[in-house]
Enzyme design. Sequence first.
Site, PDB file in Angstrom:
ATOM      1  N   PHE A   7       0.812  -1.221   0.000  1.00 42.33           N
ATOM      2  CA  PHE A   7       0.000   0.000   0.000  1.00 42.33           C
ATOM      3  C   PHE A   7       0.847   1.274   0.000  1.00 42.33           C
ATOM      4  O   PHE A   7       0.806   2.070  -0.939  1.00 42.33           O
ATOM      5  CB  PHE A   7      -0.941  -0.042   1.206  1.00 42.33           C
ATOM      6  CG  PHE A   7      -1.709   1.220   1.454  1.00 42.33           C
ATOM      7  CD1 PHE A   7      -2.379   1.867   0.432  1.00 42.33           C
ATOM      8  CD2 PHE A   7      -1.774   1.759   2.734  1.00 42.33           C
ATOM      9  CE1 PHE A   7      -3.097   3.038   0.668  1.00 42.33           C
ATOM     10  CE2 PHE A   7      -2.490   2.912   2.990  1.00 42.33           C
ATOM     11  CZ  PHE A   7      -3.148   3.552   1.949  1.00 42.33           C
ATOM     12  N   ILE A   8       1.661   1.460   1.033  1.00 44.31           N
ATOM     13  CA  ILE A   8       2.478   2.674   1.108  1.00 44.31           C
ATOM     14  C   ILE A   8       3.650   2.603   0.137  1.00 44.31           C
ATOM     15  O   ILE A   8       3.967   3.583  -0.552  1.00 44.31           O
ATOM     16  CB  ILE A   8       2.968   2.920   2.548  1.00 44.31           C
ATOM     17  CG1 ILE A   8       1.785   3.080   3.502  1.00 44.31           C
ATOM     18  CG2 ILE A   8       3.867   4.154   2.607  1.00 44.31           C
ATOM     19  CD1 ILE A   8       2.178   3.220   4.976  1.00 44.31           C
ATOM     20  N   ASP A  58      10.263  -6.940  -3.545  1.00 32.68           N
ATOM     21  CA  ASP A  58       9.007  -7.329  -2.907  1.00 32.68           C
ATOM     22  C   ASP A  58       8.780  -8.813  -3.143  1.00 32.68           C
ATOM     23  O   ASP A  58       8.799  -9.270  -4.290  1.00 32.68           O
ATOM     24  CB  ASP A  58       7.846  -6.511  -3.470  1.00 32.68           C
ATOM     25  CG  ASP A  58       6.600  -6.577  -2.599  1.00 32.68           C
ATOM     26  OD1 ASP A  58       6.188  -7.696  -2.246  1.00 32.68           O
ATOM     27  OD2 ASP A  58       6.044  -5.507  -2.275  1.00 32.68           O
ATOM     28  N   LEU A  71      10.428  -0.304   3.413  1.00 34.01           N
ATOM     29  CA  LEU A  71       9.009  -0.288   3.753  1.00 34.01           C
ATOM     30  C   LEU A  71       8.423  -1.680   3.954  1.00 34.01           C
ATOM     31  O   LEU A  71       7.315  -1.809   4.484  1.00 34.01           O
ATOM     32  CB  LEU A  71       8.197   0.424   2.666  1.00 34.01           C
ATOM     33  CG  LEU A  71       8.455   1.917   2.492  1.00 34.01           C
ATOM     34  CD1 LEU A  71       9.292   2.187   1.265  1.00 34.01           C
ATOM     35  CD2 LEU A  71       7.144   2.691   2.425  1.00 34.01           C
ATOM     36  N   THR A 104       6.149   3.206  12.282  1.00 31.66           N
ATOM     37  CA  THR A 104       4.791   3.567  12.690  1.00 31.66           C
ATOM     38  C   THR A 104       4.775   4.301  14.022  1.00 31.66           C
ATOM     39  O   THR A 104       5.696   4.155  14.834  1.00 31.66           O
ATOM     40  CB  THR A 104       3.934   2.279  12.811  1.00 31.66           C
ATOM     41  OG1 THR A 104       2.664   2.579  13.386  1.00 31.66           O
ATOM     42  CG2 THR A 104       4.618   1.266  13.720  1.00 31.66           C
ATOM     43  N   ASP A 105       3.704   5.048  14.265  1.00 30.26           N
ATOM     44  CA  ASP A 105       3.547   5.687  15.569  1.00 30.26           C
ATOM     45  C   ASP A 105       3.096   4.701  16.640  1.00 30.26           C
ATOM     46  O   ASP A 105       3.122   5.005  17.837  1.00 30.26           O
ATOM     47  CB  ASP A 105       2.567   6.856  15.492  1.00 30.26           C
ATOM     48  CG  ASP A 105       1.162   6.475  15.050  1.00 30.26           C
ATOM     49  OD1 ASP A 105       0.942   5.296  14.682  1.00 30.26           O
ATOM     50  OD2 ASP A 105       0.275   7.342  15.047  1.00 30.26           O
ATOM     51  N   GLU A 106       2.710   3.490  16.233  1.00 27.56           N
ATOM     52  CA  GLU A 106       2.242   2.513  17.210  1.00 27.56           C
ATOM     53  C   GLU A 106       3.353   2.044  18.148  1.00 27.56           C
ATOM     54  O   GLU A 106       3.079   1.487  19.211  1.00 27.56           O
ATOM     55  CB  GLU A 106       1.592   1.320  16.502  1.00 27.56           C
ATOM     56  CG  GLU A 106       0.330   1.718  15.749  1.00 27.56           C
ATOM     57  CD  GLU A 106      -0.460   0.528  15.244  1.00 27.56           C
ATOM     58  OE1 GLU A 106      -0.531  -0.491  15.964  1.00 27.56           O
ATOM     59  OE2 GLU A 106      -1.012   0.618  14.145  1.00 27.56           O
ATOM     60  N   TYR A 162       2.535  -6.657  16.586  1.00 26.65           N
ATOM     61  CA  TYR A 162       2.953  -5.835  15.447  1.00 26.65           C
ATOM     62  C   TYR A 162       3.824  -4.672  15.885  1.00 26.65           C
ATOM     63  O   TYR A 162       4.941  -4.486  15.393  1.00 26.65           O
ATOM     64  CB  TYR A 162       1.730  -5.312  14.689  1.00 26.65           C
ATOM     65  CG  TYR A 162       2.058  -4.131  13.807  1.00 26.65           C
ATOM     66  CD1 TYR A 162       2.975  -4.247  12.769  1.00 26.65           C
ATOM     67  CD2 TYR A 162       1.453  -2.884  14.022  1.00 26.65           C
ATOM     68  CE1 TYR A 162       3.292  -3.151  11.970  1.00 26.65           C
ATOM     69  CE2 TYR A 162       1.760  -1.798  13.223  1.00 26.65           C
ATOM     70  CZ  TYR A 162       2.681  -1.934  12.199  1.00 26.65           C
ATOM     71  OH  TYR A 162       2.994  -0.858  11.414  1.00 26.65           O
ATOM     72  N   LYS A 184       7.865  -3.787  15.181  1.00 25.93           N
ATOM     73  CA  LYS A 184       8.340  -2.555  14.530  1.00 25.93           C
ATOM     74  C   LYS A 184       9.265  -1.780  15.465  1.00 25.93           C
ATOM     75  O   LYS A 184      10.257  -1.190  15.015  1.00 25.93           O
ATOM     76  CB  LYS A 184       7.157  -1.693  14.104  1.00 25.93           C
ATOM     77  CG  LYS A 184       6.381  -2.231  12.913  1.00 25.93           C
ATOM     78  CD  LYS A 184       7.235  -2.337  11.654  1.00 25.93           C
ATOM     79  CE  LYS A 184       7.591  -0.978  11.080  1.00 25.93           C
ATOM     80  NZ  LYS A 184       8.343  -1.112   9.795  1.00 25.93           N
ATOM     81  N   ASP A 239     -14.445  -5.583  21.244  1.00 24.14           N
ATOM     82  CA  ASP A 239     -13.216  -4.848  20.964  1.00 24.14           C
ATOM     83  C   ASP A 239     -12.048  -5.790  20.699  1.00 24.14           C
ATOM     84  O   ASP A 239     -12.051  -6.955  21.107  1.00 24.14           O
ATOM     85  CB  ASP A 239     -12.875  -3.940  22.155  1.00 24.14           C
ATOM     86  CG  ASP A 239     -12.105  -2.702  21.739  1.00 24.14           C
ATOM     87  OD1 ASP A 239     -11.685  -2.633  20.574  1.00 24.14           O
ATOM     88  OD2 ASP A 239     -11.921  -1.808  22.594  1.00 24.14           O
TER      89      ASP A 239
END
Length: 351
Positions: free
Chosen positions: A11-12, A32, A80, A133-135, A159, A163, A289
């Site tokens: 995607f990115i 890839d 990426l 990522t900000d995660e 995940y 990262k 959730d």
Amino acid sequence: MKILLTGGCGFIGSAVVRHIIKNTEHSVLNVDCMTYAASEDTVAEVSSDPRYSHVRANIVNGVEMQRLFEEFKPDAVMHLAAESHVDRSIDGPGIFIQTNIVGTYSLLEAARKYWNTLKPEEKQAFRFHHISTDEVFGHLEPNDPPFTETTPYDPRSPYSASKASSDHLVRAWYHTYGFPSFVTNTTNNYGIWHFPEKLIPLVTINAIEGKELPVYGKGENIRDWLFVEDHAEALVKAVEVGKPGETYAIGARQPRTNLEVVKKICAVLDELSPDPAGSRERLIRFVNDRPGHDFRYEIDPSHAEKELDWKAKHNFEDGIRKTVQWYLDNRSWWEGIRSKRYTGQRLGTKA
């Protein structure tokens, strides 16, 4: 500049490839291995350009990575390639450890060995750009200030932990070996060619098909949304001017609750393609959730905006309209995925 880019059919990554070929003079070798979420369709519009090439290879294979460095002789790396879906990491964390941690290590070592063979001026100019990522920063309470480059790490899912580990490796290679690497962390991306397991494409496609729109909990979780083409522009600017050892937090200052996002998609789709049965909001269903669901992510991109001379062009309303229209216009792409690779089922329930 010759750029070795990993994950360029994702995607990115594909957005970055398209941006490079259409807006710069750089050349790209897209490495890839074509996992479930990759698609050559995403780069079809630029694949015939002589500055673009694609090699099907896995970054975990260090020998293969070393061969590619020796043959392509890149001036920079944009890394990426990653497993990126939190729900999938809950169901099966092993592949996240392999790709995101072991794969990053293999790529770093292949790049470092190649870098050590360069002439002094070439070594000085070389860059290894790791996209993250900000995660990795954990989550924010309602009144906490947004994440910045100095926010302590606090990953809370398989995940984000994988990262975070890869970020630490990249920084360790800079501090230990003087390897010219840097990291960018970003907020949630959305836009065209997004694999339909993530919130925005899943809800958009379900709404087009008149299916239920699942929303975790009460839909109160907040994400900071960045249009993928804006992110691609920022990433290319970063590889051009980024400084070794630096961190750049990239965002668009567009926080929304998940429920607000879903309702906006419904409103745009109701306008662009009205449903005789009524507003798509009738399809919203609140579901149990996600385990360990982070409440809020948000980035303060001030440092990146200044240092990269960049700012997101799309506000959320314009970006989501473009996105919804694209999914309306490109049914054949996502219908093929729905029929073969991902039917829309919920993931991340095995915890």
